[in-house]
Motif scaffolding. Structure first.
Motif, short mmCIF file in Angstrom:
data_model
loop_
_atom_site.label_atom_id
_atom_site.label_comp_id
_atom_site.label_asym_id
_atom_site.label_seq_id
_atom_site.Cartn_x
_atom_site.Cartn_y
_atom_site.Cartn_z
N ALA A 19 -7.69 -5.26 5.43
CA ALA A 19 -6.21 -4.86 5.75
C ALA A 19 -5.72 -3.84 4.63
CB ALA A 19 -5.44 -5.93 5.82
N MET A 20 -4.54 -3.23 5.21
CA MET A 20 -3.87 -2.27 4.33
C MET A 20 -3.00 -3.08 3.27
SD MET A 20 -3.23 0.58 7.16
CE MET A 20 -2.54 1.69 5.92
N PRO A 21 -3.31 -3.26 1.99
CA PRO A 21 -2.51 -3.98 0.96
C PRO A 21 -1.32 -3.19 0.74
CG PRO A 21 -4.36 -3.03 0.05
CD PRO A 21 -4.79 -2.64 1.34
N GLU A 22 -1.29 -1.82 1.03
CA GLU A 22 -0.12 -1.12 0.60
C GLU A 22 1.20 -1.45 1.63
OE1 GLU A 22 -3.64 1.54 -0.15
OE2 GLU A 22 -3.13 0.24 1.44
N LEU A 23 0.93 -1.96 2.92
CA LEU A 23 1.99 -2.38 3.76
C LEU A 23 2.65 -3.58 3.15
CD1 LEU A 23 0.08 -1.71 7.21
CD2 LEU A 23 1.63 -0.09 5.88
N GLY A 24 1.99 -4.21 2.50
CA GLY A 24 2.69 -5.44 1.86
C GLY A 24 3.33 -5.46 0.43
N TRP A 25 3.38 -4.06 -0.18
CA TRP A 25 3.90 -3.82 -1.34
C TRP A 25 5.12 -3.88 -1.33
CZ3 TRP A 25 0.02 0.18 -3.80
CH2 TRP A 25 -1.50 -0.59 -3.99
N TYR A 26 5.88 -4.38 -2.57
CA TYR A 26 7.04 -4.06 -2.51
C TYR A 26 7.82 -2.61 -2.74
CZ TYR A 26 12.01 -4.84 -4.09
OH TYR A 26 13.25 -4.77 -4.31
N PHE A 27 6.94 -1.72 -3.42
CA PHE A 27 7.16 -0.39 -3.59
C PHE A 27 6.12 0.62 -2.79
CE2 PHE A 27 8.88 -2.10 -7.41
CZ PHE A 27 9.96 -1.64 -7.29
N GLY A 28 5.53 -0.23 -1.69
CA GLY A 28 4.62 0.81 -0.73
C GLY A 28 5.38 1.97 -0.07
N TYR A 29 6.45 1.94 0.52
CA TYR A 29 7.24 2.95 1.18
C TYR A 29 7.76 4.00 0.05
CZ TYR A 29 10.56 5.70 3.87
OH TYR A 29 11.32 6.55 4.63
N PRO A 30 8.18 3.95 -0.99
CA PRO A 30 8.21 4.80 -1.96
C PRO A 30 7.18 5.51 -2.55
CG PRO A 30 9.82 2.93 -2.62
CD PRO A 30 8.63 2.57 -1.45
N MET A 31 6.11 4.67 -2.80
CA MET A 31 4.87 5.38 -2.97
C MET A 31 4.22 6.27 -2.12
SD MET A 31 0.97 3.58 -3.31
CE MET A 31 0.98 3.76 -1.58
N ALA A 32 4.32 6.01 -0.79
CA ALA A 32 3.69 6.89 0.45
C ALA A 32 4.60 8.12 0.18
CB ALA A 32 3.93 6.15 1.65
N TRP A 33 6.07 8.00 -0.02
CA TRP A 33 6.79 9.33 -0.22
C TRP A 33 6.24 10.17 -1.53
CZ3 TRP A 33 9.48 12.36 2.58
CH2 TRP A 33 10.22 11.60 4.01
N GLY A 34 6.27 9.19 -2.41
CA GLY A 34 5.68 10.03 -3.79
C GLY A 34 4.39 10.74 -3.55
N VAL A 35 3.38 10.22 -2.77
CA VAL A 35 2.20 10.93 -2.64
C VAL A 35 2.29 12.07 -1.64
CG1 VAL A 35 -0.12 10.51 -1.55
CG2 VAL A 35 0.91 8.57 -2.94
N MET A 36 3.00 12.11 -0.69
CA MET A 36 3.24 13.19 0.07
C MET A 36 4.10 14.32 -0.56
SD MET A 36 4.25 11.62 4.03
CE MET A 36 5.27 10.60 3.38
#
Length: 357
Positions: A323-340
């Motif tokens: 499973a994708m652990p990032e989907l359950g992280w508290y800062f997962g969404y900001p992390m995805a934006w930071g990567v992009m």
């Protein structure tokens, strides 16, 4: 200007036939100047037959016919001065190539005079018959373009016309016809400067249409000015008794003006051709710039689309080790934006360092 502007008879018509054209317009006007060393007389004639009394004099006579000549006027002139039928046919069928024809005791000359009628280039045929003591000039224009020559003849201290033979008058008329090319080329020069500015600032379809129109007019002008130079060369070298040696030096000067005009004309044609190449290069460059910007934008968004697509799959199963652990992280969404954002910034820095933007 039409591509084909020559008037002609129906194929098979007998040579020398004079047939009236449908667009003759206003009646012709005949202006006669009769002069010797002691006097100069100017008269307006009602018809060509009134020239008869001047033929019996020992003076020199200039007959200026303005307007579209009709067959009757040409026949009257032909009968009075024994003009050749083929020459009269060439006068009526305008659009002839500039040329010099030698007859027994006459010269027949066709010249082309360019001028601007508003913003449109026109070329009119000037027909001249030269005899021992007379010159007949036929011009299809209603207004007489040779008034400057007439003014010079009226000057009391101008002895060149009255003391020389009729061939000097011929030179004066041909010199005016030849030099009329200079103001026309000057107008072409102004147009080339304007188009050059448009090419550098904002090339568009209107600029392309103007370039094509200018190239076409230059080509038409070249078609008549090259044989006109040959005409002046013939007059400069002819051994006909109507052209005297002391007048040929003036024809050499006229020929020199013709050469200068042709050289300018060829230069303008090369400039117009180069402008067309510049236009095509400019349009190609603008297209390349647009494609480059679009390519950079697409290149930046390709990895961003990949990242968004990966995290948009929503494989969230707490019992699966894949499973994708990032989907359950508290800062997962900001992390995805930071990567992009980091990927986009890194690509922009890389493109700028390589000089691609």
């Amino acid at each position: 200007m039409a591509y084909f502007s020559k008037h002609y008879h129906n194929p098979g018509t007998e040579p020398g036939t004079l047939v009236a054209k449908s667009d003759l317009g206003r009646p012709v006007t005949i202006h006669l100047i009769d002069y010797t060393e002691d006097h100069l007389e100017e008269v307006r004639l009602a018809n060509a037959a009134d020239c008869r009394e001047y033929l019996e004099r020992e003076s020199k006579t200039w007959i200026q016919v303005n307007g579209q000549a009709d067959p009757e006027t040409l026949r009257n002139l032909g009968d009075l001065f024994d003009l050749h039928d083929l020459a009269l046919e060439d006068v009526l069928n305008t659009g002839q190539r500039p040329k010099l024809e030698l007859y027994d005791d006459q010269l027949f000359i066709i010249a082309a005079m360019p001028f601007y009628n508003g913003d449109k280039l026109d070329i009119v045929q000037i027909s001249l018959f030269i005899g021992k003591n007379y010159l007949i000039c036929l011009c299809p224009l209603d207004e007489d373009p040779f008034e400057p020559v007439r003014k010079r003849m009226r000057l009391a201290n101008n002895r060149r016309f009255v003391t020389r033979d009729i061939d000097y008058l011929l030179y004066a008329l041909l010199d005016l016809v030849t030099d009329s090319g200079f103001p026309v080329l000057e107008q072409f020069g102004y147009q080339l400067e304007e188009m050059e500015t448009d090419l550098l600032e904002n090339p568009n379809q209107r600029t392309l249409a103007r370039i094509h129109g200018l190239k076409r007019e230059l080509l038409v002008l070249r078609r008549v000015l090259w044989p006109q130079r040959e005409l002046l060369t013939g007059l400069m070298r002819t051994e006909d008794p109507l052209i005297h040696a002391n007048t040929q030096v003036y024809f050499r000067d006229c020929h020199d003006h013709s050469v200068q005009i042709i050289e300018l004309l060829e230069s303008f044609r090369e400039m117009a051709t180069s402008m067309l190449d510049i236009y095509l290069s400019s349009i190609s460059q603008r297209t390349n710039e647009t494609m480059r910007v679009l390519t950079i934008i697409a290149t930046i968004f390709i990895p961003l689309t990949f990242v968004a697509g990966v995290y948009g799959m929503n494989f969230q199963n707490p019992d699966s080790p894949w499973a994708m652990p990032e989907l359950g992280w508290y800062f997962g969404y900001p992390m995805a934006w930071g990567v992009m954002i980091a990927i986009a910034a890194g690509l922009l820095w890389f493109f700028k360092r390589r000089g691609w933007m």
